[in-house]
Motif scaffolding. Structure first.
Motif, PDB file in Angstrom:
ATOM      1  N   UNK A   1      16.074 -17.053   8.048  1.00  0.00           N
ATOM      2  CA  UNK A   1      17.531 -16.909   8.030  1.00  0.00           C
ATOM      3  C   UNK A   1      18.246 -18.258   8.002  1.00  0.00           C
ATOM      4  N   UNK A   2      17.640 -19.264   8.611  1.00  0.00           N
ATOM      5  CA  UNK A   2      18.260 -20.596   8.596  1.00  0.00           C
ATOM      6  C   UNK A   2      18.407 -21.141   7.184  1.00  0.00           C
ATOM      7  N   UNK A   3      17.584 -20.624   6.257  1.00  0.00           N
ATOM      8  CA  UNK A   3      17.638 -21.098   4.871  1.00  0.00           C
ATOM      9  C   UNK A   3      18.672 -20.355   4.040  1.00  0.00           C
ATOM     10  N   UNK A   4      19.412 -19.420   4.669  1.00  0.00           N
ATOM     11  CA  UNK A   4      20.509 -18.772   3.963  1.00  0.00           C
ATOM     12  C   UNK A   4      20.217 -17.402   3.407  1.00  0.00           C
ATOM     13  N   UNK A   5      19.113 -16.790   3.866  1.00  0.00           N
ATOM     14  CA  UNK A   5      18.715 -15.481   3.350  1.00  0.00           C
ATOM     15  C   UNK A   5      18.454 -14.492   4.477  1.00  0.00           C
ATOM     16  N   UNK A   6      18.848 -13.222   4.238  1.00  0.00           N
ATOM     17  CA  UNK A   6      18.297 -12.141   5.044  1.00  0.00           C
ATOM     18  C   UNK A   6      16.831 -11.964   4.655  1.00  0.00           C
ATOM     19  N   UNK A   7      16.001 -11.604   5.638  1.00  0.00           N
ATOM     20  CA  UNK A   7      14.594 -11.315   5.371  1.00  0.00           C
ATOM     21  C   UNK A   7      14.259  -9.930   5.893  1.00  0.00           C
ATOM     22  N   UNK A   8      13.460  -9.213   5.117  1.00  0.00           N
ATOM     23  CA  UNK A   8      13.059  -7.855   5.479  1.00  0.00           C
ATOM     24  C   UNK A   8      11.583  -7.817   5.836  1.00  0.00           C
ATOM     25  N   UNK A   9      11.235  -6.829   6.649  1.00  0.00           N
ATOM     26  CA  UNK A   9       9.837  -6.533   6.965  1.00  0.00           C
ATOM     27  C   UNK A   9       9.462  -5.228   6.282  1.00  0.00           C
ATOM     28  N   UNK A  10       8.193  -5.088   5.962  1.00  0.00           N
ATOM     29  CA  UNK A  10       7.683  -3.855   5.363  1.00  0.00           C
ATOM     30  C   UNK A  10       6.863  -3.098   6.396  1.00  0.00           C
ATOM     31  N   UNK A  11       7.225  -1.824   6.593  1.00  0.00           N
ATOM     32  CA  UNK A  11       6.497  -0.932   7.491  1.00  0.00           C
ATOM     33  C   UNK A  11       5.942   0.234   6.678  1.00  0.00           C
ATOM     34  N   UNK A  12       4.675   0.531   6.893  1.00  0.00           N
ATOM     35  CA  UNK A  12       4.043   1.674   6.227  1.00  0.00           C
ATOM     36  C   UNK A  12       3.389   2.548   7.292  1.00  0.00           C
ATOM     37  N   UNK A  13       3.695   3.835   7.249  1.00  0.00           N
ATOM     38  CA  UNK A  13       3.189   4.783   8.245  1.00  0.00           C
ATOM     39  C   UNK A  13       2.310   5.814   7.560  1.00  0.00           C
ATOM     40  N   UNK A  14       1.090   5.995   8.124  1.00  0.00           N
ATOM     41  CA  UNK A  14       0.114   6.944   7.572  1.00  0.00           C
ATOM     42  C   UNK A  14      -0.641   7.607   8.709  1.00  0.00           C
ATOM     43  N   UNK A  15      -1.346   8.694   8.426  1.00  0.00           N
ATOM     44  CA  UNK A  15      -2.184   9.291   9.461  1.00  0.00           C
ATOM     45  C   UNK A  15      -3.235   8.304   9.972  1.00  0.00           C
ATOM     46  N   UNK A  16      -3.589   8.425  11.243  1.00  0.00           N
ATOM     47  CA  UNK A  16      -4.489   7.456  11.886  1.00  0.00           C
ATOM     48  C   UNK A  16      -5.808   7.313  11.149  1.00  0.00           C
ATOM     49  N   UNK A  17      -6.375   8.401  10.690  1.00  0.00           N
ATOM     50  CA  UNK A  17      -7.676   8.334  10.011  1.00  0.00           C
ATOM     51  C   UNK A  17      -7.600   7.499   8.745  1.00  0.00           C
ATOM     52  N   UNK A  18      -6.488   7.586   8.036  1.00  0.00           N
ATOM     53  CA  UNK A  18      -6.337   6.809   6.810  1.00  0.00           C
ATOM     54  C   UNK A  18      -6.095   5.344   7.115  1.00  0.00           C
ATOM     55  N   UNK A  19      -5.409   5.057   8.215  1.00  0.00           N
ATOM     56  CA  UNK A  19      -5.207   3.669   8.626  1.00  0.00           C
ATOM     57  C   UNK A  19      -6.546   3.031   8.976  1.00  0.00           C
ATOM     58  N   UNK A  20      -7.369   3.775   9.685  1.00  0.00           N
ATOM     59  CA  UNK A  20      -8.689   3.261  10.071  1.00  0.00           C
ATOM     60  C   UNK A  20      -9.573   3.043   8.852  1.00  0.00           C
ATOM     61  N   UNK A  21      -9.541   3.991   7.930  1.00  0.00           N
ATOM     62  CA  UNK A  21     -10.413   3.899   6.756  1.00  0.00           C
ATOM     63  C   UNK A  21      -9.985   2.791   5.806  1.00  0.00           C
ATOM     64  N   UNK A  22      -8.693   2.537   5.721  1.00  0.00           N
ATOM     65  CA  UNK A  22      -8.202   1.553   4.769  1.00  0.00           C
ATOM     66  C   UNK A  22      -6.949   0.889   5.339  1.00  0.00           C
ATOM     67  N   UNK A  23      -7.083  -0.175   6.101  1.00  0.00           N
ATOM     68  CA  UNK A  23      -5.916  -0.854   6.686  1.00  0.00           C
ATOM     69  C   UNK A  23      -4.919  -1.289   5.619  1.00  0.00           C
ATOM     70  N   UNK A  24      -3.692  -1.480   6.047  1.00  0.00           N
ATOM     71  CA  UNK A  24      -2.618  -1.777   5.114  1.00  0.00           C
ATOM     72  C   UNK A  24      -2.895  -3.010   4.264  1.00  0.00           C
ATOM     73  N   UNK A  25      -3.430  -4.052   4.879  1.00  0.00           N
ATOM     74  CA  UNK A  25      -3.703  -5.267   4.119  1.00  0.00           C
ATOM     75  C   UNK A  25      -4.657  -5.003   2.954  1.00  0.00           C
ATOM     76  N   UNK A  26      -5.604  -4.097   3.167  1.00  0.00           N
ATOM     77  CA  UNK A  26      -6.551  -3.737   2.113  1.00  0.00           C
ATOM     78  C   UNK A  26      -5.867  -2.867   1.065  1.00  0.00           C
ATOM     79  N   UNK A  27      -5.060  -1.931   1.520  1.00  0.00           N
ATOM     80  CA  UNK A  27      -4.378  -1.022   0.610  1.00  0.00           C
ATOM     81  C   UNK A  27      -3.456  -1.756  -0.339  1.00  0.00           C
ATOM     82  N   UNK A  28      -2.798  -2.803   0.148  1.00  0.00           N
ATOM     83  CA  UNK A  28      -1.810  -3.529  -0.657  1.00  0.00           C
ATOM     84  C   UNK A  28      -2.412  -4.702  -1.422  1.00  0.00           C
ATOM     85  N   UNK A  29      -3.696  -4.925  -1.264  1.00  0.00           N
ATOM     86  CA  UNK A  29      -4.295  -6.113  -1.895  1.00  0.00           C
ATOM     87  C   UNK A  29      -4.321  -5.934  -3.404  1.00  0.00           C
TER      88      UNK A  29
END
Length: 276
Positions: free
Chosen positions: A248-276
């Motif tokens: 924000x000090x650089x003059x921009x709003x910044x957003x975060x990304x949240x992804x919600x899935x069933x627990x079994x799918x999160x365990x099987x394929x974490x978000x970092x892997x899914x988005x790679x």
């Protein structure tokens, strides 16, 4: 957009959503380089590929920008160029809508998925539907009421709910109203300003069996409109326990990304892997 968290000093772009077509929207945001739909394009395509052929609900869909980028061979930069082009000034809203329908039809991806748009702004929703961006469109305020019977009937087999920029204007109530109508909980992918609390939304999603992960890093949303917005964003970041240095000090709003899935799918394929 409906009520919710109001960040101090944040500019009001409500007038940009008042027109019957996207020209005013893109021309209002162009000077501030609003980028979230650009970041979302890649993410939403990856997630819909994992969920296809199930439909997507785009909450706070406005003029169908996310649907345009998800289902068509287009970039956000091309949309800015199109709708800020003075050559379109002489067209009526109806004429532009007809041209848009042809424009998007010629660029439709073979991997396109059905998109259901929901927004409180009637004009943008109508344009997106008539331009062929939305398979179904609903001007409804889910903060105040449950989905209409017509919307509820389409939610049963939705695979993904997407939001870019709407969190804060809509709260956990809207998500609760949506998910209560689904046969099995859809995935939820939301870009939210990083100083806007997402915990209440994640808590409601957890009641439906969804585990929320936050993607690494942040995503530049747009430039501040001036000193008042910058000061408000810096205060909000500090009050949220965040360090605005380099962001924000650089003059921009910044957003975060949240992804919600069933627990079994999160365990099987974490978000970092899914988005790679």
């Amino acid at each position: 957009m409906s009520s919710g968290h109001a960040m101090p000093g944040k500019a009001d772009f409500a007038a940009a959503y008042a027109g019957p077509d996207p020209r005013g929207y893109f021309r209002a945001l162009a000077p501030y380089e609003y980028l979230t739909p650009h970041h979302a394009q890649r993410v939403f395509r990856l997630l819909t590929a994992a969920r296809a052929p199930r439909a997507v609900v785009d909450l706070c869909c406005s003029y169908g920008v996310n649907a345009a980028l998800l289902n068509h061979q287009l970039t956000l930069a091309e949309l800015y160029h199109r709708y800020t082009d003075p050559a379109l000034d002489s067209l009526s809203a109806e004429e532009l809508t007809l041209r848009d329908r042809q424009f998007y039809a010629a660029r439709r991806r073979p991997e396109a998925v059905p998109v259901i748009g929901v927004d409180v702004a009637t004009g943008p929703v109508d344009h997106a539907r008539r331009a062929g961006l939305l398979d179904a469109a609903f001007a409804e305020n889910l903060e105040r009421a449950a989905p209409s019977p017509a919307l509820r009937a389409l939610l049963a087999d939705v695979g993904l709910v997407t939001v870019t920029g709407g969190v804060g204007y809509v709260s956990e109530r809207s998500f609760d109203h949506l998910l209560a109508c689904t046969a099995s909980p859809p995935w939820v992918a939301a870009f939210a300003l990083r100083a806007v609390p997402y915990g209440p939304v994640a808590e409601v999603l957890a009641e439906y069996g969804l585990v929320t992960e936050r993607a690494a890093g942040t995503f530049p949303q747009r430039r501040f409109t001036g000193p008042e917005e910058r000061a408000g964003a810096l205060r909000a970041a500090v009050e949220a326990g965040l360090d605005p240095a380099g962001l924000e000090e650089e003059g921009w709003y910044h957003a975060a990304l949240y992804v919600s899935r069933p627990a079994a799918q999160v365990t099987a394929r974490p978000l970092a892997t899914l988005l790679r």
